[in-house]
Design an enzyme around this catalytic site. Sequence first.
Site, PDB file in Angstrom:
ATOM      1  CG  HIS A 121     -40.930 -10.816  -1.058  1.00  7.36           C
ATOM      2  ND1 HIS A 121     -41.472  -9.941  -0.142  1.00  7.36           N
ATOM      3  CD2 HIS A 121     -41.267 -12.044  -0.625  1.00  7.36           C
ATOM      4  CE1 HIS A 121     -42.096 -10.615   0.804  1.00  7.36           C
ATOM      5  NE2 HIS A 121     -41.991 -11.905   0.533  1.00  7.36           N
ATOM      6  CG  ASP A 151     -41.924  -6.637  -0.412  1.00  8.22           C
ATOM      7  OD1 ASP A 151     -41.782  -7.098  -1.566  1.00  8.22           O
ATOM      8  OD2 ASP A 151     -42.047  -7.360   0.596  1.00  8.22           O
ATOM      9  CB  SER A 224     -45.095 -12.990   1.670  1.00  6.53           C
ATOM     10  OG  SER A 224     -44.011 -12.749   2.492  1.00  6.53           O
TER      11      SER A 224
END
Length: 388
Positions: A121, A151, A224
Amino acid sequence: MRFSRALPALLLVVLAAGAAAQSSSSSSSSSAPLVAGLPDFTELVQRYGPTVVNISTTQSGAFGPQEFGPEEGIPEDSPLYDFFRRFFGEEGPLPDDGEQGRSLGSGFILSPDGYVLTNAHVVEAAQEIVVRTSDRREFLAKVIGADERSDIALLKIDGDNLPAVQIGSAGGLQVGEWVLAIGSPFGFEHSATAGIVSAKGRTLPSENYVPFIQTDVAINPGNSGGPLFDLQGRVIGVNSQIYSRTGGFMGLSFAIPIDVAMDVVDQLKSKGRVSRGWLGVLIQDVTRDLAETFGLRHPRGALVAQVLAGSPAEKAGIKAGDVILSFDGKDVPTSSNLPPLVGAAKVGATAPVEVLRNGEEMTLDVLLAELPDDDQIIVSSGQVESPA
């Protein structure tokens, strides 16, 4: 007179109490675990900090990098509406005129020749990806491959003799173990935060194929894709999501086990895509009432709600109403444990599946097929239970 006679008795009581306290103290100290000091992460950060990179992307479209919304399919009034939010940059939504915006994330270098791992993402819909190292060098990166279900994305930059991480394993992690995260929260590059492993094998909404590591490490937008280290400096997870009502850290962070991530990396390197095993059932939890109905001593296993037509499960004889107790020799304590086990299995392999049917346990051999697209599963089932 009474006082002088009572004094020896009093002394005896005091001496006895003191001896008991000393005995209790020595017994307690001998049986209690040794308490060490808090860990010192300075050497770890100095050695492996340079392996962590900052990732910025240029995107275009009607929505910006911080488009935090509900999970797909969850109604607005649901308590799960805003629990899970992806990490992007600190900028707000972009206007509808296609203006470009920048998204910030983290990543880490897998090999000296420039392979970089991050979250899918972070680089989703990116037109340009810039990777910046700790010594402020910048590289344009290309996407080797990305897997939305886990992911995970694999990038490649042109570099030589780059500092690389040491890959560990999440298999031996213990709840309560110290871990360290390094990343770029809100764009503050190479920020280090520490905490402990809070739980293992967590399943999140719409994330059926990753048994997440839960920690209390302070993670925020921009972390992230960054690494989660153990005390030996080995990467054991990829920071991915948080539980939050505000968009910021609230004490619950989730990381993808590095074993899962590296399996995805290997497949992306070799064939540019990821294939997963597929059983072809829709499952749900076994409640206490259902457990009593099935004759189980306590709730366990995954209840088969539906068997998809033409699936490996149908061909093997699995039926709706069966309770799957184990898959390929591994116990299935809850329904959420089954999809990661099936997904990690090799396509084309035969796996024994232990089921409970009409009070009797039996083992069926299933020839696993490849997991189809989510849309195909939904269309063929018409239901919303977890697929496996």
